[in-house]
Design a protein around this motif. Sequence first.
Motif, short mmCIF file in Angstrom:
data_model
loop_
_atom_site.label_atom_id
_atom_site.label_comp_id
_atom_site.label_asym_id
_atom_site.label_seq_id
_atom_site.Cartn_x
_atom_site.Cartn_y
_atom_site.Cartn_z
N ARG A 1 0.87 -1.19 0.00
CA ARG A 1 0.00 0.00 0.00
C ARG A 1 0.90 1.23 0.00
N LEU A 2 0.92 1.87 -1.14
CA LEU A 2 1.83 2.99 -1.31
C LEU A 2 1.07 4.27 -1.63
N VAL A 3 1.53 5.36 -1.05
CA VAL A 3 1.06 6.69 -1.46
C VAL A 3 2.27 7.40 -2.05
N ILE A 4 2.14 7.85 -3.28
CA ILE A 4 3.22 8.65 -3.89
C ILE A 4 2.72 10.09 -3.93
N ASP A 5 3.37 10.90 -3.11
CA ASP A 5 2.93 12.28 -2.91
C ASP A 5 3.64 13.18 -3.93
N LEU A 6 2.89 13.63 -4.93
CA LEU A 6 3.45 14.47 -5.99
C LEU A 6 3.18 15.95 -5.74
N SER A 7 2.64 16.27 -4.55
CA SER A 7 2.18 17.65 -4.33
C SER A 7 3.29 18.67 -4.53
N GLY A 8 4.53 18.32 -4.19
CA GLY A 8 5.62 19.27 -4.32
C GLY A 8 6.44 19.11 -5.58
N VAL A 9 5.98 18.24 -6.48
CA VAL A 9 6.76 17.96 -7.70
C VAL A 9 6.54 19.08 -8.72
N PRO A 10 7.61 19.75 -9.11
CA PRO A 10 7.44 20.87 -10.04
C PRO A 10 7.35 20.46 -11.50
N PHE A 11 7.77 19.22 -11.81
CA PHE A 11 7.82 18.81 -13.22
C PHE A 11 7.81 17.29 -13.29
N LEU A 12 6.94 16.78 -14.14
CA LEU A 12 6.77 15.33 -14.27
C LEU A 12 6.75 15.00 -15.76
N ASP A 13 7.68 14.17 -16.21
CA ASP A 13 7.65 13.81 -17.64
C ASP A 13 7.18 12.36 -17.82
N SER A 14 7.20 11.88 -19.07
CA SER A 14 6.62 10.56 -19.32
C SER A 14 7.42 9.45 -18.66
N ALA A 15 8.73 9.66 -18.47
CA ALA A 15 9.53 8.65 -17.78
C ALA A 15 9.11 8.59 -16.31
N GLY A 16 8.83 9.74 -15.74
CA GLY A 16 8.33 9.77 -14.36
C GLY A 16 6.97 9.10 -14.27
N MET A 17 6.13 9.36 -15.27
CA MET A 17 4.80 8.75 -15.28
C MET A 17 4.91 7.23 -15.43
N ALA A 18 5.87 6.78 -16.24
CA ALA A 18 6.07 5.34 -16.41
C ALA A 18 6.48 4.70 -15.09
N ALA A 19 7.25 5.41 -14.29
CA ALA A 19 7.65 4.88 -12.97
C ALA A 19 6.42 4.74 -12.07
N LEU A 20 5.47 5.66 -12.20
CA LEU A 20 4.23 5.56 -11.41
C LEU A 20 3.42 4.33 -11.84
N VAL A 21 3.34 4.12 -13.15
CA VAL A 21 2.59 2.97 -13.67
C VAL A 21 3.24 1.67 -13.22
N SER A 22 4.55 1.63 -13.28
CA SER A 22 5.28 0.44 -12.84
C SER A 22 4.97 0.13 -11.37
N ALA A 23 4.98 1.18 -10.55
CA ALA A 23 4.68 1.00 -9.12
C ALA A 23 3.26 0.45 -8.94
N LEU A 24 2.34 1.01 -9.70
CA LEU A 24 0.93 0.58 -9.60
C LEU A 24 0.79 -0.90 -9.96
N LYS A 25 1.42 -1.30 -11.07
CA LYS A 25 1.31 -2.69 -11.52
C LYS A 25 1.88 -3.65 -10.47
N HIS A 26 3.05 -3.30 -9.95
CA HIS A 26 3.68 -4.18 -8.98
C HIS A 26 2.87 -4.27 -7.69
N ALA A 27 2.35 -3.13 -7.25
CA ALA A 27 1.57 -3.13 -6.01
C ALA A 27 0.29 -3.96 -6.18
N ARG A 28 -0.36 -3.81 -7.32
CA ARG A 28 -1.60 -4.56 -7.56
C ARG A 28 -1.32 -6.05 -7.71
N GLN A 29 -0.19 -6.37 -8.32
CA GLN A 29 0.19 -7.80 -8.41
C GLN A 29 0.33 -8.42 -7.03
N GLN A 30 0.66 -7.58 -6.06
CA GLN A 30 0.84 -8.08 -4.69
C GLN A 30 -0.41 -7.85 -3.84
#
Lengths: 114, 143
Positions: A43-72
């Motif tokens: 159960r992960l919370v990724i807090d992006l509230s202070g993130v000034p810039f997010l690109d597609s590689a960053g978004m891919a890291a979020l998707v990867s985290a989601l997939k792995h967490a749901r697999q578990q």
Amino acid sequence: MNLTITDHVVRTVVVATNDRVDAFNAPQLRERVNAILFDGVNRLVIDLSGVPFLDSAGMAALVSALKHARQQGGDVKLVWPREEAARRILRLTRFNRVFDLTETANEAIARFEH
Amino acid sequence: METNETVTSMQLKLPADLEQIRLVGTCISLMLTDVCSIAEAEVTIYNVQLAVQEICVNIVTHAYEGIFNGQIQVILTLTKQPSTLIIELYDTGQPFELEAVPLPNLDEIGEHGYGLFLARELLDEVHYETRQSGNYWRLRKHL
């Protein structure tokens, strides 16, 4: 009286940063999140509230985290960036339909409880 | 940075490195900060920075995959009438098949394909061609 008391604690981990999450440093986010998941937390919370810039590689890291967490059997909830342009990008890519997004980390944690 | 009445331009040559390409975003911000005509300036600047970042990342990770010491030449040109930012990128890496890149399926979230999708969504033109001297990208945003 014979009492059996079981303390059942489910860990939720909040990962927060005030840095950019881009192609340069997204691998660090992946590595940290993978270590947390490997440690048995799903159960992960990724807090992006202070993130000034997010690109597609960053978004891919979020998707990867989601997939792995749901697999578990868990989930990843995101905290919306305060940066308006970044919020719009998350809507444009429909991340808001896949991730549960909240305004604060506490709100995200609370949603895990219900 | 060169300036005359109608055009401001800036050129830089960067190592093809994921950290160094952040400088392009800084330069875009410097060029656009004083342009009064931009609607929702902060969002527009962010969008241009993001779109250009995506193309630069593509150059570093695909065009220069397995190639060391690659460089990216960047030319930013701001015209006043019409108010437009043109970003030209040159590299000498492997050629790219722009049309072969599939659009991401937004209903089934994945990890790949968002870079070019974002660049195309956020800019008015994403042009790529292979030249004898290397690869050339021309990106355009009406302000």
